[in-house]
Design an enzyme around this catalytic site. Structure first.
Site, PDB file in Angstrom:
ATOM      1  N   GLU A 120      77.249  47.913  58.254  1.00 51.50           N
ATOM      2  CA  GLU A 120      76.346  46.765  58.097  1.00 51.50           C
ATOM      3  C   GLU A 120      75.765  46.324  59.435  1.00 51.50           C
ATOM      4  OE1 GLU A 120      75.242  46.607  55.229  1.00 51.50           O
ATOM      5  OE2 GLU A 120      75.830  44.620  54.549  1.00 51.50           O
ATOM      6  N   THR A 168      67.452  41.830  55.480  1.00 45.34           N
ATOM      7  CA  THR A 168      68.549  40.926  55.822  1.00 45.34           C
ATOM      8  C   THR A 168      68.394  40.443  57.260  1.00 45.34           C
ATOM      9  OG1 THR A 168      69.919  42.146  54.298  1.00 45.34           O
ATOM     10  CG2 THR A 168      71.080  40.748  55.857  1.00 45.34           C
TER      11      THR A 168
HETATM   12  N1  LIG Z   1      72.696  53.917  53.104  1.00 53.52           N
HETATM   13  C1  LIG Z   1      71.778  52.960  53.159  1.00 53.52           C
HETATM   14  N2  LIG Z   1      71.390  52.357  52.018  1.00 53.52           N
HETATM   15  C2  LIG Z   1      70.427  51.393  52.043  1.00 53.52           C
HETATM   16  N3  LIG Z   1      69.781  50.988  53.145  1.00 53.52           N
HETATM   17  C3  LIG Z   1      70.148  51.559  54.315  1.00 53.52           C
HETATM   18  C4  LIG Z   1      71.157  52.550  54.368  1.00 53.52           C
HETATM   19  N4  LIG Z   1      71.307  52.917  55.657  1.00 53.52           N
HETATM   20  C5  LIG Z   1      70.426  52.202  56.380  1.00 53.52           C
HETATM   21  N5  LIG Z   1      69.714  51.383  55.573  1.00 53.52           N
HETATM   22  C6  LIG Z   1      68.659  50.447  56.012  1.00 53.52           C
HETATM   23  O1  LIG Z   1      69.132  49.126  55.782  1.00 53.52           O
HETATM   24  C7  LIG Z   1      68.045  48.266  55.484  1.00 53.52           C
HETATM   25  C8  LIG Z   1      68.362  47.540  54.193  1.00 53.52           C
HETATM   26  O2  LIG Z   1      69.490  46.783  54.363  1.00 53.52           O
HETATM   27  P1  LIG Z   1      69.499  45.302  53.909  1.00 53.52           P
HETATM   28  O3  LIG Z   1      68.265  44.608  54.407  1.00 53.52           O
HETATM   29  O4  LIG Z   1      70.826  44.767  54.265  1.00 53.52           O
HETATM   30  O5  LIG Z   1      69.335  45.476  52.322  1.00 53.52           O
HETATM   31  P2  LIG Z   1      70.203  44.886  51.219  1.00 53.52           P
HETATM   32  O6  LIG Z   1      69.870  43.433  51.205  1.00 53.52           O
HETATM   33  O7  LIG Z   1      69.777  45.506  49.954  1.00 53.52           O
HETATM   34  O8  LIG Z   1      71.584  45.232  51.616  1.00 53.52           O
HETATM   35  C9  LIG Z   1      66.829  49.119  55.320  1.00 53.52           C
HETATM   36  O9  LIG Z   1      66.089  49.017  56.519  1.00 53.52           O
HETATM   37  C10 LIG Z   1      67.390  50.528  55.184  1.00 53.52           C
HETATM   38  O10 LIG Z   1      66.528  51.517  55.706  1.00 53.52           O
HETATM   39  N1  LIG Z   2      75.712  37.004  54.158  1.00 51.91           N
HETATM   40  C1  LIG Z   2      74.622  37.915  54.349  1.00 51.91           C
HETATM   41  C2  LIG Z   2      74.507  38.767  53.107  1.00 51.91           C
HETATM   42  C3  LIG Z   2      73.334  39.712  53.105  1.00 51.91           C
HETATM   43  O1  LIG Z   2      73.327  40.377  51.854  1.00 51.91           O
HETATM   44  P1  LIG Z   2      72.221  41.461  51.481  1.00 51.91           P
HETATM   45  O2  LIG Z   2      72.580  41.930  50.127  1.00 51.91           O
HETATM   46  O3  LIG Z   2      70.923  40.745  51.509  1.00 51.91           O
HETATM   47  O4  LIG Z   2      72.313  42.524  52.524  1.00 51.91           O
HETATM   48  C4  LIG Z   2      73.351  37.090  54.562  1.00 51.91           C
HETATM   49  O5  LIG Z   2      73.123  36.196  53.749  1.00 51.91           O
HETATM   50  O6  LIG Z   2      72.629  37.335  55.535  1.00 51.91           O
END
Ligand SMILES: Nc1ncnc2c1ncn2[C@@H]1O[C@H](COP(=O)(O)OP(=O)(O)O)[C@@H](O)[C@H]1O
Ligand SMILES: N[C@@H](CCOP(=O)(O)O)C(=O)O
Length: 291
Positions: A120, A168
């Protein structure tokens, strides 16, 4: 070869910013792992065109590195990235559970949480555990610096994902730096109510405990139609509505009998704003499964 199914998750649930998380029965990522000399990654499925296959940039690469467990990792995305449904965390959780088994590392599920959180950090700049904890351990989780508390809860949910992208990383920039003491008191009350609701499988307490006046209002501005969709879900019987994770998914808690009507009310409300969306009629479910 090992296959792991790791669920999408909904973090925060309003009053539990960076602490609460829930595993969703669906959607999920399916990850296949084969031992190899070096880590290579292949991504297919929902939003895969936006996900890097470079191990330094993909969440699973950081997990393989942390476990010293190189592998060929094939990710079939069921969870679109930048959805607020723990997309990046689902892959990281699957890799942690799968590589731990493939290389016989012997970590418990709870010990795998900070390892998966390293993934993450690659994407959000922060190693928050609130998505990886439920994706690994299932149910409702309370992730703090002293560890993870897990409850097997059964609460029906509707997760409505609009065709909007909120990363995020960006949504963390709008989180206020300060809160008033009145807001602190309100947050503690709501978080305690929500936790009790999870313990009792009571959608009404869970919904009431989702209320938050600190982080959610700041982030709602990033989601076109948020207030309209929230009101539509409440009118259709939702017991509480908030932003899932960092958004843009809007999540509603409810009783089973209202789930279908809430899903269509949320879709219609986004539709009236000209925003396409899909609604998952789901519930709190189990953690990553090995096959
Ligand atoms: N295995 C993965 N699955 C999804 N997103 C990934 C992965 N590895 C890297 N990323 C990157 O993470 C970002 C998405 O993460 P995030 O914004 O936290 O999405 P979510 O809210 O769905 O978790 C994108 O920029 C994506 O390219
Ligand atoms: N606590 C984090 C959780 C982010 O979750 P995601 O599913 O959007 O990756 C935040 O609120 O920033």
């Amino acid at each position: 070869m090992l296959t792991v199914r790791a669920p999408a998750t909904s973090a925060n649930l309003g009053s539990g910013f960076d602490v609460f998380g829930a595993a969703l029965e669906r959607p999920a990522d399916v990850v296949r792992l084969t031992k190899s000399d070096r880590t290579t990654i292949e991504v297919t499925g929902a939003g895969s065109q936006f996900i890097p296959e470079d191990p330094e940039k993909n969440t699973v690469g950081a997990v393989a590195e942390a476990l010293d467990a190189p592998a060929h990792i094939r990710i079939d995305k069921g969870v679109r990235p930048a959805s607020g449904l723990g997309s990046s965390a689902a892959s990281a959780a699957a890799a942690a559970v799968g590589l731990n088994a493939l290389y016989d590392r012997g970590y418990t599920r709870e010990e795998l949480v900070p390892i998966a959180a390293k993934g993450e950090a690659v994407v959000s700049g922060d190693a928050h555990d609130d998505n990886v904890a439920p994706s690994i351990m299932g149910g409702f989780t309370i992730a703090t610096d002293s560890g993870v508390t897990q409850i097997d809860a059964d609460i029906p949910l509707v997760a409505c994902l609009p065709d909007i992208v909120v990363s995020t990383r960006d949504a963390r920039r709008v989180v206020p730096e300060h809160a008033r003491v009145e807001q602190l008191i309100e947050t503690v009350g709501n978080a305690a109510t929500l936790t009790t609701g999870m313990h009792r499988d009571d959608p009404s307490l869970v919904g009431r405990g989702m209320h938050d006046t600190v982080v959610t209002p700041a982030r709602a501005k990033l989601i076109d139609g948020y207030e309209t969709v929230r009101e539509a879900a409440l009118d259709a019987g939702a017991t509480g509505v908030t932003i899932s994770g960092a958004g843009p998914t809007v999540i509603a808690a409810c009783e089973d009998r209202h789930q279908k009507a809430i899903a269509s009310a949320m879709l219609d409300a986004f539709g009236e704003r000209g925003v396409d969306a899909r609604a998952y009629q789901t519930r709190i479910g189990r953690g990553a499964q090995l096959f």
